[in-house]
Enzyme design. Structure first.
Site, short mmCIF file in Angstrom:
data_model
loop_
_atom_site.label_atom_id
_atom_site.label_comp_id
_atom_site.label_asym_id
_atom_site.label_seq_id
_atom_site.Cartn_x
_atom_site.Cartn_y
_atom_site.Cartn_z
N ASP A 79 0.92 -1.34 -0.03
CA ASP A 79 0.03 -0.02 -0.05
C ASP A 79 1.04 1.27 0.12
O ASP A 79 1.93 1.15 0.59
CB ASP A 79 -0.91 0.19 1.38
CG ASP A 79 -1.77 0.91 1.35
OD1 ASP A 79 -2.21 1.58 0.31
OD2 ASP A 79 -1.80 1.75 2.22
N THR B 131 0.28 4.72 1.00
CA THR B 131 0.37 5.59 2.19
C THR B 131 0.60 4.61 3.35
O THR B 131 0.01 3.68 3.74
CB THR B 131 -0.96 6.21 2.47
OG1 THR B 131 -1.47 6.82 1.25
CG2 THR B 131 -0.95 7.08 3.39
N ASP C 89 -1.88 -1.18 6.15
CA ASP C 89 -2.01 -0.71 7.66
C ASP C 89 -3.65 -0.35 7.72
O ASP C 89 -3.86 0.12 9.01
CB ASP C 89 -1.23 0.60 7.87
CG ASP C 89 -1.57 1.81 6.91
OD1 ASP C 89 -2.14 1.62 5.78
OD2 ASP C 89 -0.93 2.90 7.42
#
Length: 778
Positions: free
Chosen positions: A295, A297, A530
């Protein structure tokens, strides 16, 4: 307690004292489980039975291998308990907690501190940590798959029951605890949240198959040996000694210890690097990964955002746009990093919204209706931006995150939410920036050098994702894909994603589909994420890595949690995993070689009237010096070279069968010549056999491990020291008498050299991998 202020601290303390603390969920194996796993193994039971027979009917000195059983168990238990303590400390940092409202103020508390009557606020990504009814809910969607097996999200409203073990994936809510601890599902969170996780790893399965094979060989061979002894009418003492000598050699007594010890050591190393291994086979998966999906970010970029600029639409002023963004950010009940950045840049008082559509990574927009206006915030392509569209695209190509804000007069019909936002009048754009993590480029370079392919999957615009990926050093292989245009056909999807390294505007379910397509193509896929939007992909990956600062749901389903949120720690963990598993594979060959050697001796001399060449105590001495001690050091030593689990048993056999047969030939030839040609006594002939076995075993370690450099020198020194220890045993009368050995005379030395030379020569002719420094660590 008022409807929204929760319990008072005094009342909560009174209820907690009356009930007592709830026992926290287990964060690692229990001490009882560790002891049981290290003591009650199949091979320990076999060795204990043989030891009992030896003590009852033979010479107690031949039961020396019982000391190995005890020391193996003690070492394994000690090491695993050390790892357990380290893991428990880390697990406490990422344990489930609830946002509890007491005296009208929110505070974070661990599950064991909650009491019935507490009000708990839940947002996207949070776990439901206790059972109870919803007091309030705003578009709250729960993942209840742990409880029901149903993978589709379930929308819950005020008055409905929520249960611990589920997760919020959209919206927010407030529930009152009715049951916690033993009266609810709370104590099952840690285990059940991950029970979908992966089956045994390839190396675990290979080791299990190997052990089954060895047990399968041991039973009939032991029966053949016992029958032969019974047919010869040997005395009970001699029969027990010979049978134990033959069968004990078949048992790879240190192999289970070695595997558990190295896994525990690896988990301890990960803990020291700030990573919590929640699955044992995560160590192997770290070493096996060949595709890493990221991912953007929070992984490549820092999780914190900052507003760079505002671009108002025609008819709107910068102040009007800023004020509207500030109202929206302050009043939205569900918080995320984007809203926090907007709220920090444009402070405003919070207002009670009349209607709310919380942000969803699937729809990519959210909405609020306040007293005098309805606002929609989301991806710019969802809005009729007109001339602003090109500016939005340019900012995205530069790696910026771009949001559009508009006003609407229409009601937010939940039935049409999935189809896109209601018609809006654009107010303008907010341009936000993400900073590349300081260690991102170095981490990317490491994975590329290790042959690991990197793919970035993000809900941001494809141009933004591609720019960040290129800045981090990820090669942009193939076209930059838009997740909304991914093919539905599984075969076509597999073809497309194999050739792409960046996919933007991808939904959580499409992230999962991409990971599954890569996995179905035979790739060993790891996923780093996350947020709650990463959870489907984390579940689908062979290895799930979550940031410690991420959503509770992501941490719960992960195999490895980066407690400090440092993506730069992953390369060190991969290197650690590969080092340990390379070592396990290589030293396992030594244990299997011993078993092949035992098969050769039983079939060649064990079934004959000839005295057996080795007593159990000789085998214990040889196994300790030539296998057990070296394996302990080499399993934890630095290493280099390839790592693979394919054809594990075949690779074991390619080394162990010729090595075991060669050792058997050398020992048997030297023993029989010493006994029948040189007319040496039985004790001296057995000394020759023991010497040949130790010499060949240490030479095999050199052939297996030494290929030049510091490691080669270290292995050579270790082998020299161990052979010197054997010399000390022969030199000291007390030890020599205990092991029933003799000081080798000239004839014994010649025979020992002949036997060792025969074994080595046989191996040199078999395969150059048995030539130290030439064949590679095979």
């Amino acid at each position: 307690m008022t409807a929204r202020s929760g319990l008072s601290e005094a009342e909560a303390a009174r209820r907690l004292e009356a009930r007592g603390l709830v026992e926290a969920p287990a964060t690692s194996r229990s001490t009882r489980s560790i002891v049981r796993a290290n003591v009650f193994t199949v091979f320990n039971v076999i060795l204990l039975a043989l030891g009992g027979l030896t003590l009852a009917f033979g010479d107690w000195r031949d039961a020396l291998f019982l000391g190995i059983v005890v020391s193996n168990a003690a070492i394994g238990i000690t090491q695993e308990l050390r790892a357990k303590r380290a893991l428990d400390r880390l697990a406490a940092l990422v344990a489930p907690h609830g946002r509890v409202v007491r005296d009208g103020t929110e505070r974070l508390l661990h599950v064991e501190e909650l009491v019935p009557g507490d009000l708990v606020r839940v947002q996207a990504g949070d776990q439901i940590v206790a059972d109870g009814p919803l007091v309030a809910a705003t578009a709250l969607a729960l993942d209840e798959s742990i409880l029901t097996g149903e993978s589709q999200a379930v929308v819950r409203g005020a008055g409905e029951e929520v249960r611990s073990g589920s997760f919020a994936i959209e919206g927010d809510g407030l529930y009152e605890i009715a049951a916690v601890g033993a009266e609810s599902y709370a104590e099952r969170l840690a285990g059940e949240a991950r029970e979908f996780r992966h089956p045994r790893s390839p190396l675990e399965r290979a080791l299990n198959r190997l052990l089954f094979v060895l047990v399968g060989v041991m039973v009939p061979l032991g029966a053949v040996l016992v029958f032969a002894l019974w047919e010869r009418n040997e005395s009970v003492r001699d029969s027990v000694t010979t049978a134990v000598a033959g069968i004990v050699t078949l048992v790879p007594e240190g192999l289970i210890l070695l595997a558990s010890l190295t896994y525990a050591a690896a988990a301890l190393q990960l803990a020291r690097r700030g990573a919590l291994a929640q699955q044992l086979n995560a160590i192997e998966s770290l070493a096996s990964v060949d595709v890493l999906c990221l991912d953007k970010t929070g992984t490549l970029t820092d999780a914190n955002l900052r507003v760079l600029s505002l671009v108002p639409a025609d008819g709107a002023s910068p102040d009007e746009l800023a004020a509207a963004l500030g109202r929206f950010a302050a009043s939205a009940p569900s918080r995320n990093l984007t809203l926090e950045a907007l709220a920090a840049a444009y402070p405003a008082p919070a207002e009670e919204p009349l209607e709310v559509v919380p942000f969803s990574s699937r729809t990519r927009w959210s909405a609020l209706r306040l007293d005098d206006a309805g606002y929609v915030l989301g991806a710019p392509e969802l809005f009729p931006l007109g001339p602003l569209a090109e500016e939005a695209s340019a900012e995205q190509r530069a790696g910026r995150r771009v949001l559009a804000l508009g006003t609407t007069t229409q009601a937010f019909d939940r039935g049409t939410v999935d189809g896109g936002p209601p018609p809006t009048v654009p107010l303008g754009l907010a341009v936000l920036a993400e900073e590349l993590r300081p260690e991102a480029r170095e981490t990317v370079a490491f994975f590329l050098a290790e042959g690991v392919e990197l793919k970035v999957l993000s809900g941001d615009a494809a141009a933004t994702v591609a720019s960040i990926a290129a800045d981090a050093g990820i090669p942009l292989a193939g076209p930059v894909l838009d997740g909304r245009e991914l093919p539905e056909d599984p075969h076509e999807l597999r073809r497309v994603v194999l050739g792409a390294s960046v996919i933007g505007r991808i939904s959580p379910e499409d992230k999962r589909r991409v990971v599954e397509a890569l996995r179905d193509a035979g790739r060993y896929v790891a996923m780093v994420g996350d947020g709650v939007n990463d959870v489907p992909a984390l579940k689908a990956a062979r290895l799930a890595i979550a940031q410690g600062t991420g959503a509770q749901m992501a941490k719960s389903v992960a195999d490895v949690v980066l407690v400090n949120g440092e993506f730069g720690a992953v390369p060190k963990m991969v290197a650690e995993g590969r080092k340990i598993l390379r070592n396990i594979q290589r030293v396992t060959k030594l244990f299997v070689t011993k078993s092949v050697f035992a098969v050769f001796l039983i079939l060649s001399i064990g079934v004959t009237p000839q005295e057996y060449p080795l007593l159990p105590r000789h085998l214990t001495l040889a196994a300790s010096l030539a296998i057990g001690i070296p394996a302990f050091f080499l399993a934890l030593a630095p290493s280099e070279g390839p790592w693979k689990t394919e054809r594990f048993l075949r690779e074991m056999a390619r080394f162990a069968v010729p090595a075991g047969v060669a050792a058997g030939l050398g020992v048997l030839a030297a023993y029989l010549l010493a006994l029948n040609v040189f007319d040496l006594g039985l004790v001296e002939a057995r000394t020759v056999a023991t010497t040949v076995l130790i010499a060949v075993g240490l030479w095999l370690i050199l052939a297996l491990e030494a290929t030049g450099g510091k490691r080669s020198a270290g292995v050579g020194i270790l082998c020299g020291v161990l052979f010197a220890v054997y010399g000390v045993v022969l030199a000291l009368p007390g030890l020599r008498g205990f092991f029933e050995l003799a000081v080798p005379g000239p004839g014994a030395v010649v025979m020992a050299l002949f036997g060792a030379g025969l074994a080595v020569g046989f191996l040199w002719l078999t395969d150059e991998r048995f030539v130290p420094g030439r064949g590679g660590r095979g």
